[in-house]
Design an enzyme around this catalytic site. Structure first.
Site, PDB file in Angstrom:
ATOM      1  N   CYS B  90       0.879  -1.505   0.100  1.00 29.40           N
ATOM      2  CA  CYS B  90       0.073   0.123  -0.188  1.00 29.40           C
ATOM      3  C   CYS B  90       0.995   1.470  -0.493  1.00 29.40           C
ATOM      4  O   CYS B  90       1.661   1.474  -0.711  1.00 29.40           O
ATOM      5  CB  CYS B  90      -0.929   0.053   1.116  1.00 29.40           C
ATOM      6  SG  CYS B  90      -2.439   1.388   0.875  1.00 29.40           S
ATOM      7  N   HIS B 195      -3.834  -5.738   1.226  1.00 26.50           N
ATOM      8  CA  HIS B 195      -2.982  -6.178   2.619  1.00 26.50           C
ATOM      9  C   HIS B 195      -2.412  -7.188   2.995  1.00 26.50           C
ATOM     10  O   HIS B 195      -3.583  -7.557   3.763  1.00 26.50           O
ATOM     11  CB  HIS B 195      -3.531  -5.236   3.323  1.00 26.50           C
ATOM     12  CG  HIS B 195      -3.599  -3.773   3.729  1.00 26.50           C
ATOM     13  ND1 HIS B 195      -1.982  -2.873   4.162  1.00 26.50           N
ATOM     14  CD2 HIS B 195      -4.419  -2.764   2.974  1.00 26.50           C
ATOM     15  CE1 HIS B 195      -1.997  -1.481   3.786  1.00 26.50           C
ATOM     16  NE2 HIS B 195      -3.820  -1.789   3.195  1.00 26.50           N
ATOM     17  N   GLU B 197      -1.109  -8.329   5.276  1.00 25.57           N
ATOM     18  CA  GLU B 197      -0.659  -9.125   6.968  1.00 25.57           C
ATOM     19  C   GLU B 197      -1.858  -8.686   7.234  1.00 25.57           C
ATOM     20  O   GLU B 197      -2.175  -8.699   8.421  1.00 25.57           O
ATOM     21  CB  GLU B 197       0.068  -7.472   7.373  1.00 25.57           C
ATOM     22  CG  GLU B 197      -0.508  -6.351   7.235  1.00 25.57           C
ATOM     23  CD  GLU B 197      -0.191  -5.604   5.988  1.00 25.57           C
ATOM     24  OE1 GLU B 197      -0.404  -5.900   4.912  1.00 25.57           O
ATOM     25  OE2 GLU B 197      -0.846  -4.002   6.661  1.00 25.57           O
TER      26      GLU B 197
END
Lengths: 82, 228
Positions: B90, B195, B197
């Site tokens: 990002c 994302h 994560e």
């Protein structure tokens, strides 16, 4: 030396901000077309000559102020062109 | 220092806000995460670097434009140029583009709206250090959350550098060629808008992001413990 840098989205680059502004202006009843939104940076440059100031400003634009992949820039020096 | 876990640096800029999740996810996947403040001029010994999401320097001027000049980014550039593994997520992707480590640039979403939702992402390449755990053509469900994720590709961007694409019909931001993630020509630097994560524990909806990060952990471990 006072300077103004204008940064604009290059032609052909999608400018959703410009489109939104244009839509909004039309809603207000204005007959407008082709609105594009850029950026204006006013600054004071310490340089002995206008030519040197312009050279510094070019470097600022290339390195930070504009992303030349998508933006063009224009430099205006208050003391006139060298 | 050798406990079998590769050391993966997570850069922290003023305005980063996904560094915590990145650290958590990397640790959960078997790495030893090390946070690196943006003001550091040198990196500690690392096997890979992650640039996390967030709004570094308030996204002033252009996303990533100011962060790319932070002292730590000079070290990251050297690390990448020496074939080090670098993943930008990002805002990290935006910074890598501004730094010239990845091609192209990220622009405001075509809708002008901030998007925050799960998207389907197709894995186009499984032979990168970031995707070895994925199956070719697999569709991963990973969240996006960004206002400026519309990828503008250089005209000559080779197809081989496109690692992730939004699945047909699910491009959330108007990215050209549905590009969700790109690698550099040598394949050691990758940036993506989704994302991974945030999608490591299936309890939170999807564990698909774990495949991306676990691939990176594998690759970092292979480098850390490769026979000299």
């Amino acid at each position: 030396m006072r300077a103004t840098v204008l940064v604009r989205p290059k032609g052909g680059i999608l400018d959703p901000q410009g489109e939104a502004v244009e839509r909004s202006l039309r809603q207000l009843g204005f007959a407008v077309d082709g609105a594009r939104v850029g950026r204006l940076i006013d600054l004071e440059v310490a340089a002995p000559t206008p030519a040197e100031a312009r050279a510094q400003l070019e470097s600022m634009c290339e390195r930070l102020l504009a992303n030349t992949l998508i933006e063009s820039y224009e430099i205006e020096l208050e003391s006139g062109d060298p | 220092m050798s406990d079998g876990r590769p050391r993966i640096g997570v850069l922290v800029f003023p305005g980063s806000n996904d560094d915590g999740d990145a650290v958590w996810a990397l640790a959960a996947l078997g790495a030893r995460p090390v946070t690196v403040w943006h003001g550091e001029r040198e990196l500690p010994p690392l096997d890979a670097v992650v640039l996390p999401g967030g709004f570094s320097y308030g996204d002033y001027l252009r996303c990533g434009a100011i962060a790319r000049f932070s002292p730590a980014m000079e070290a990251v550039t050297e690390f990448a140029q020496a074939d080090g593994l670098v993943l930008g997520i990002c805002n990290g992707f935006q910074i890598l583009c501004e730094a010239g480590l990845l091609p192209g640039v990220l622009r405001p979403n075509a809708s002008l709206s901030f998007v925050c939702r799960d998207v389907d992402v197709v894995v186009e390449r499984t032979d990168t250090p970031f995707t070895t755990r994925c199956e070719e053509g697999a569709t991963l469900t990973i969240p996006v959350k960004h206002g400026e994720g519309c990828y503008h590709a250089p005209q000559d961007l080779p197809e081989e550098q496109i690692v992730f694409r939004y699945a047909p019909g699910s491009n959330p931001n108007g990215s050209e060629r549905d590009i969700a993630g790109v690698a550099n020509a040598s394949g050691n630097v990758l940036g993506l808008m989704p994302h991974p994560e945030h999608a490591v524990d299936p309890l939170l909806g999807s564990g698909d992001g774990g495949l991306v990060l676990a691939s990176l952990v594998d690759a970092a471990r292979a480098r850390a413990y490769a026979p000299a």
